[in-house]
Write a protein that holds these residues in place. Structure first.
Motif, PDB file in Angstrom:
ATOM      1  N   ASP A 250     -42.030  15.162 -43.530  1.00 41.27           N
ATOM      2  CA  ASP A 250     -40.978  14.176 -43.760  1.00 41.27           C
ATOM      3  C   ASP A 250     -40.897  13.917 -45.255  1.00 41.27           C
ATOM      4  O   ASP A 250     -41.693  13.157 -45.816  1.00 41.27           O
ATOM      5  CB  ASP A 250     -41.296  12.892 -42.999  1.00 41.27           C
TER       6      ASP A 250
ATOM      7  N   ARG B 109     -47.295   9.558 -37.000  1.00 38.29           N
ATOM      8  CA  ARG B 109     -47.260   9.908 -38.423  1.00 38.29           C
ATOM      9  C   ARG B 109     -48.681  10.089 -38.956  1.00 38.29           C
ATOM     10  O   ARG B 109     -49.605   9.396 -38.546  1.00 38.29           O
ATOM     11  CB  ARG B 109     -46.569   8.812 -39.236  1.00 38.29           C
TER      12      ARG B 109
ATOM     13  N   GLN C 165     -38.781  12.294 -46.942  1.00 40.20           N
ATOM     14  CA  GLN C 165     -38.368  10.940 -47.294  1.00 40.20           C
ATOM     15  C   GLN C 165     -39.553   9.987 -47.366  1.00 40.20           C
ATOM     16  O   GLN C 165     -39.542   9.022 -48.138  1.00 40.20           O
ATOM     17  CB  GLN C 165     -37.335  10.427 -46.282  1.00 40.20           C
ATOM     18  N   ASN C 166     -40.588  10.248 -46.574  1.00 41.66           N
ATOM     19  CA  ASN C 166     -41.746   9.361 -46.520  1.00 41.66           C
ATOM     20  C   ASN C 166     -43.025  10.004 -47.041  1.00 41.66           C
ATOM     21  O   ASN C 166     -44.076   9.366 -47.047  1.00 41.66           O
ATOM     22  CB  ASN C 166     -41.972   8.894 -45.076  1.00 41.66           C
TER      23      ASN C 166
ATOM     24  N   SER D 147     -50.579  11.233 -42.965  1.00 42.29           N
ATOM     25  CA  SER D 147     -50.440  11.713 -44.337  1.00 42.29           C
ATOM     26  C   SER D 147     -51.529  12.712 -44.694  1.00 42.29           C
ATOM     27  O   SER D 147     -51.411  13.433 -45.690  1.00 42.29           O
ATOM     28  CB  SER D 147     -50.481  10.538 -45.323  1.00 42.29           C
TER      29      SER D 147
END
Length: 315
Positions: free
Chosen positions: A131, A159, A133-134, A161
């Protein structure tokens, strides 16, 4: 990145089929085996078998393989009593993961828990998309859930990271008139495109899109016309890759016995147009690759994988 790696399993009746296999290609069309067509990785934990594999490269250069924790060879006649219902409701609540920095040396097998997954049945066919955008990753999969008495499957996501911590599972997409499984998401020109297998209305692959990685999604209706050229109820596990100026889409054909199953290829210009043409004669596979994903790799990666041979003692 001018070569390609296909990570998949084999549909066999023996435990070696439900393990991690690699296929490689210089151009995305002509494929060959890695490791003499033997597993590259073997699952020793959980159900001791893996299906529905995905591979991605993170922004910091790591390679991540995720898979469904399931062995039909070991479990179908054992703990699941020859029942797909038992598998769907009482199978593993975890995903299997391996990671690497070079595609050759892999971490030990990890069993991944995601908050909220204890309410699910099996976590089928994990897929990953970055993603932008994030600046994190959307891990998506299909499950039925205890909340509606294990009704029609929907697509959920979490989600992460770093692939070490994962957010609580949330709904990504639910189809009102049928179950959906086998999600595969790609970004094109700022839009996120989501392939899924629809259980009915129509019983085939459909394509959705959204300007956000987590929806809401709308149908790409023109893709339905592309799917009218194939028999409904016989294809699943869509996976795609951009090769030069076109998309290669592969659909997993399961409408025959184990030895006759495998991916069928299609070619299209853009995801936005949704127009794909079946192109069997343009592709070759050494055997029926089953439910996997494709990763772009370098020529040097290709050469290392082509020369890779794993000794039995190295498993």
């Amino acid at each position: 990145m001018s070569a390609y790696l296909f990570v998949h399993f084999k549909e066999k009746r023996t435990p070696d089929g439900e393990q991690v296999y690699f296929g490689i290609s210089r151009d995305g069309y002509k494929w060959e085996t890695v490791n003499d067509a033997q597993p590259v990785l073997w699952s020793y934990y959980g159900d001791k078998g893996v299906r529905d594999l995905s591979i991605n490269q993170t922004q910091d250069g790591r390679y991540i393989i995720l898979a469904t924790d399931l062995s039909l060879s070991y479990g179908m006649l054992n703990q699941y009593h020859n029942s797909w219902t038992e598998i769907s409701e009482h199978g593993s609540k975890k995903l299997v993961m391996w990671e690497s920095t070079d595609l050759i040396h892999w971490s030990s097998q990890q069993m991944i828990s995601i908050e909220g997954a204890n309410d699910f049945g099996v976590m089928w066919a994990p897929d990953v998309v970055y993603d932008s955008q994030n600046n994190d990753y959307i891990v998506n999969w299909s499950s039925s859930t205890m909340q509606d008495n294990y009704g029609p499957k929907a697509i959920y996501y979490s989600r992460t990271s770093d692939f070490k911590t994962f957010s609580k599972a949330q709904l990504l997409y639910r189809k009102s008139d049928s179950e959906v499984i086998d999600s595969a998401m790609y970004e094109e020109d700022g839009w996120y495109y989501l392939f899924v297998k629809s259980g009915a209305n129509p019983e085939t692959i459909i394509l959705l899109r959204s300007q956000q990685s987590t929806g809401p999604f709308e149908r790409v209706i023109d893709f339905d016309e592309s799917m009218n050229q194939i028999q409904h109820g016989k294809y699943e596990a869509p996976t795609a890759v951009r090769v030069k100026d076109q998309w290669l889409l592969f659909l997993d054909y399961y409408g025959t016995g184990a030895e006759g199953q495998g991916y069928v290829p299609f070619i299209g210009k853009t995801l936005s147009a949704g127009k794909f043409v079946r192109s069997d004669q343009s592709f070759s596979f050494p055997y029926g690759f089953k439910h996997g994903t494709i990763l772009k790799i370098s020529d040097a990666d290709f050469d290392r994988l082509k020369a890779y041979h794993k000794k039995p003692s190295e498993y």
